[in-house]
Design a protein around this motif. Structure first.
Motif, PDB file in Angstrom:
ATOM      1  N   ASN A  12       0.837  -1.185   0.000  1.00  0.00           N
ATOM      2  CA  ASN A  12       0.000   0.000   0.000  1.00  0.00           C
ATOM      3  C   ASN A  12       0.881   1.246   0.000  1.00  0.00           C
ATOM      4  OD1 ASN A  12      -2.379   1.332  -0.062  1.00  0.00           O
ATOM      5  ND2 ASN A  12      -3.055   0.735   1.969  1.00  0.00           N
ATOM      6  N   HIS A  13       0.303   2.399  -0.224  1.00  0.00           N
ATOM      7  CA  HIS A  13       1.081   3.630  -0.290  1.00  0.00           C
ATOM      8  C   HIS A  13       0.320   4.768   0.369  1.00  0.00           C
ATOM      9  CE1 HIS A  13      -1.600   5.020  -3.476  1.00  0.00           C
ATOM     10  NE2 HIS A  13      -1.529   3.791  -3.928  1.00  0.00           N
ATOM     11  N   GLU A  14       1.007   5.863   0.555  1.00  0.00           N
ATOM     12  CA  GLU A  14       0.405   7.045   1.151  1.00  0.00           C
ATOM     13  C   GLU A  14      -0.646   7.616   0.205  1.00  0.00           C
ATOM     14  OE1 GLU A  14       1.101   8.171   4.248  1.00  0.00           O
ATOM     15  OE2 GLU A  14       2.412   6.427   4.420  1.00  0.00           O
ATOM     16  N   LEU A  15      -1.540   8.407   0.749  1.00  0.00           N
ATOM     17  CA  LEU A  15      -2.526   9.075  -0.083  1.00  0.00           C
ATOM     18  C   LEU A  15      -1.839  10.049  -1.029  1.00  0.00           C
ATOM     19  CD1 LEU A  15      -5.353   9.761   2.504  1.00  0.00           C
ATOM     20  CD2 LEU A  15      -5.272   8.003   0.744  1.00  0.00           C
ATOM     21  N   LEU A  16      -2.551  10.448  -2.049  1.00  0.00           N
ATOM     22  CA  LEU A  16      -2.024  11.339  -3.068  1.00  0.00           C
ATOM     23  C   LEU A  16      -1.601  12.678  -2.474  1.00  0.00           C
ATOM     24  CD1 LEU A  16      -1.732  11.374  -6.181  1.00  0.00           C
ATOM     25  CD2 LEU A  16      -3.940  12.500  -6.246  1.00  0.00           C
ATOM     26  N   LEU A  17      -0.462  13.165  -2.921  1.00  0.00           N
ATOM     27  CA  LEU A  17      -0.021  14.493  -2.488  1.00  0.00           C
ATOM     28  C   LEU A  17      -0.987  15.546  -3.018  1.00  0.00           C
ATOM     29  CD1 LEU A  17       3.793  14.156  -3.243  1.00  0.00           C
ATOM     30  CD2 LEU A  17       2.665  14.009  -1.020  1.00  0.00           C
ATOM     31  N   SER A  18      -1.185  16.610  -2.264  1.00  0.00           N
ATOM     32  CA  SER A  18      -2.169  17.627  -2.637  1.00  0.00           C
ATOM     33  C   SER A  18      -1.885  18.260  -3.991  1.00  0.00           C
ATOM     34  CB  SER A  18      -2.265  18.700  -1.550  1.00  0.00           C
ATOM     35  OG  SER A  18      -1.008  19.321  -1.384  1.00  0.00           O
ATOM     36  N   PHE A  20      -1.165  16.834  -6.629  1.00  0.00           N
ATOM     37  CA  PHE A  20      -1.663  15.978  -7.696  1.00  0.00           C
ATOM     38  C   PHE A  20      -3.180  15.780  -7.660  1.00  0.00           C
ATOM     39  CE2 PHE A  20       2.736  14.312  -7.082  1.00  0.00           C
ATOM     40  CZ  PHE A  20       3.253  14.783  -8.283  1.00  0.00           C
ATOM     41  N   VAL A  21      -3.844  16.338  -6.681  1.00  0.00           N
ATOM     42  CA  VAL A  21      -5.288  16.140  -6.526  1.00  0.00           C
ATOM     43  C   VAL A  21      -6.049  16.588  -7.770  1.00  0.00           C
ATOM     44  CG1 VAL A  21      -7.319  16.905  -5.211  1.00  0.00           C
ATOM     45  CG2 VAL A  21      -5.252  16.155  -4.022  1.00  0.00           C
ATOM     46  N   GLU A  22      -5.591  17.640  -8.422  1.00  0.00           N
ATOM     47  CA  GLU A  22      -6.291  18.153  -9.601  1.00  0.00           C
ATOM     48  C   GLU A  22      -6.377  17.123 -10.731  1.00  0.00           C
ATOM     49  OE1 GLU A  22      -3.638  20.865 -12.198  1.00  0.00           O
ATOM     50  OE2 GLU A  22      -2.809  21.006 -10.161  1.00  0.00           O
ATOM     51  N   TYR A  23      -5.521  16.089 -10.692  1.00  0.00           N
ATOM     52  CA  TYR A  23      -5.540  15.064 -11.725  1.00  0.00           C
ATOM     53  C   TYR A  23      -6.540  13.937 -11.446  1.00  0.00           C
ATOM     54  CZ  TYR A  23      -1.344  17.443 -13.248  1.00  0.00           C
ATOM     55  OH  TYR A  23      -0.460  18.391 -13.667  1.00  0.00           O
ATOM     56  N   LEU A  24      -7.123  13.907 -10.259  1.00  0.00           N
ATOM     57  CA  LEU A  24      -8.139  12.909  -9.945  1.00  0.00           C
ATOM     58  C   LEU A  24      -9.379  13.153 -10.797  1.00  0.00           C
ATOM     59  CD1 LEU A  24      -7.895  12.845  -6.050  1.00  0.00           C
ATOM     60  CD2 LEU A  24      -7.094  11.094  -7.640  1.00  0.00           C
ATOM     61  N   ARG A  25     -10.031  12.090 -11.181  1.00  0.00           N
ATOM     62  CA  ARG A  25     -11.213  12.219 -12.030  1.00  0.00           C
ATOM     63  C   ARG A  25     -12.244  13.165 -11.416  1.00  0.00           C
ATOM     64  NH1 ARG A  25     -14.182   7.207 -14.703  1.00  0.00           N
ATOM     65  NH2 ARG A  25     -12.154   7.229 -15.655  1.00  0.00           N
ATOM     66  N   SER A  26     -12.436  13.064 -10.110  1.00  0.00           N
ATOM     67  CA  SER A  26     -13.437  13.883  -9.441  1.00  0.00           C
ATOM     68  C   SER A  26     -13.094  15.371  -9.466  1.00  0.00           C
ATOM     69  CB  SER A  26     -13.615  13.428  -7.993  1.00  0.00           C
ATOM     70  OG  SER A  26     -12.383  13.551  -7.303  1.00  0.00           O
ATOM     71  N   HIS A  27     -11.841  15.706  -9.728  1.00  0.00           N
ATOM     72  CA  HIS A  27     -11.407  17.097  -9.718  1.00  0.00           C
ATOM     73  C   HIS A  27     -11.104  17.637 -11.113  1.00  0.00           C
ATOM     74  CE1 HIS A  27     -10.989  15.992  -5.546  1.00  0.00           C
ATOM     75  NE2 HIS A  27     -10.845  17.261  -5.240  1.00  0.00           N
ATOM     76  N   ARG A  28     -11.141  16.782 -12.114  1.00  0.00           N
ATOM     77  CA  ARG A  28     -10.839  17.237 -13.476  1.00  0.00           C
ATOM     78  C   ARG A  28     -12.046  17.942 -14.056  1.00  0.00           C
ATOM     79  NH1 ARG A  28      -8.797  11.986 -16.373  1.00  0.00           N
ATOM     80  NH2 ARG A  28      -9.595  11.001 -14.543  1.00  0.00           N
ATOM     81  N   LYS A  29     -11.788  19.016 -14.731  1.00  0.00           N
ATOM     82  CA  LYS A  29     -12.846  19.770 -15.396  1.00  0.00           C
ATOM     83  C   LYS A  29     -12.396  20.038 -16.823  1.00  0.00           C
ATOM     84  CE  LYS A  29     -15.102  20.262 -11.516  1.00  0.00           C
ATOM     85  NZ  LYS A  29     -15.249  18.948 -10.980  1.00  0.00           N
ATOM     86  N   ILE A  30     -13.345  20.062 -17.725  1.00  0.00           N
ATOM     87  CA  ILE A  30     -13.040  20.398 -19.102  1.00  0.00           C
ATOM     88  C   ILE A  30     -13.872  21.630 -19.457  1.00  0.00           C
ATOM     89  CG2 ILE A  30     -14.719  18.736 -20.006  1.00  0.00           C
ATOM     90  CD1 ILE A  30     -12.727  18.328 -22.377  1.00  0.00           C
ATOM     91  N   SER A  31     -13.213  22.622 -19.990  1.00  0.00           N
ATOM     92  CA  SER A  31     -13.884  23.891 -20.292  1.00  0.00           C
ATOM     93  C   SER A  31     -14.746  23.743 -21.542  1.00  0.00           C
ATOM     94  CB  SER A  31     -12.853  24.996 -20.500  1.00  0.00           C
ATOM     95  OG  SER A  31     -12.147  24.775 -21.714  1.00  0.00           O
TER      96      SER A  31
END
Length: 167
Positions: A12-18, A20-31
């Protein structure tokens, strides 16, 4: 429905560094502009992988680090197999013939392996996919074992391959 064949806590590994959060599907936005650009590219016949490459180039590209087997970090993901519930149901119904293709969607990292077949409308069904770090008999055995485990032991009547000697 997810199927996990084995979980090893030490891997297992640590949670994602902050950062890189913008790359998570839930945080991605397309204009709206990017949507229009994507739709325009599709209308003129540009395939999705080329569109992704174009978008990646616009934002600075992407990098993939590769290691030889000797210097690979111990926590690097090497092999991965996945199949969703719909794919498993398709295999249950249409899995008499299995196409085991290591050249499908080949990218510059030489990773994908796809398990597919054909349904009653002569349409391709993807039953599962994998990424293997080495095109070796050992890797393909591992992938096939995971495939059969995921598909509850149902074996196909025939398997079509691309003729790779390791297969």
């Amino acid at each position: 429905m997810w199927y996990v064949s084995r979980f090893i806590e030490e891997h297992n590994h640590e949670l994602l560094l902050s950062k890189f959060v913008e790359y998570l599907r839930s945080h991605r936005k397309i204009s709206d502009f990017e949507k229009a650009q994507l739709n325009s590219m599709r209308k003129i016949g540009i395939i999705i992988p080329k569109i992704y490459e174009s978008f990646a180039a616009q934002v600075g590209g992407f990098n993939m680090v590769s290691f030889t087997k000797q210097d690979r970090p111990s926590k690097q993901l090497c092999d991965l197999f996945w199949s969703d519930g719909a794919s498993q149901e398709d295999y249950r119904i249409f899995g008499d013939v299995l196409a085991f293709d290591a050249t499908y969607g080949r990218n510059k990292y030489n990773l994908p392996v796809v398990f597919s077949g054909v349904n009653h409308h002569n349409q391709t069904c993807v039953f599962g996919a994998a990424m293997v770090s080495h095109e070796s008999q050992e890797s393909y055995n591992w992938v096939l074992e995971r495939f059969l485990e995921c598909m509850k032991g149902k074996t196909p009547n025939a398997i079509i391959t691309n003729g790779d000697p390791a297969m």
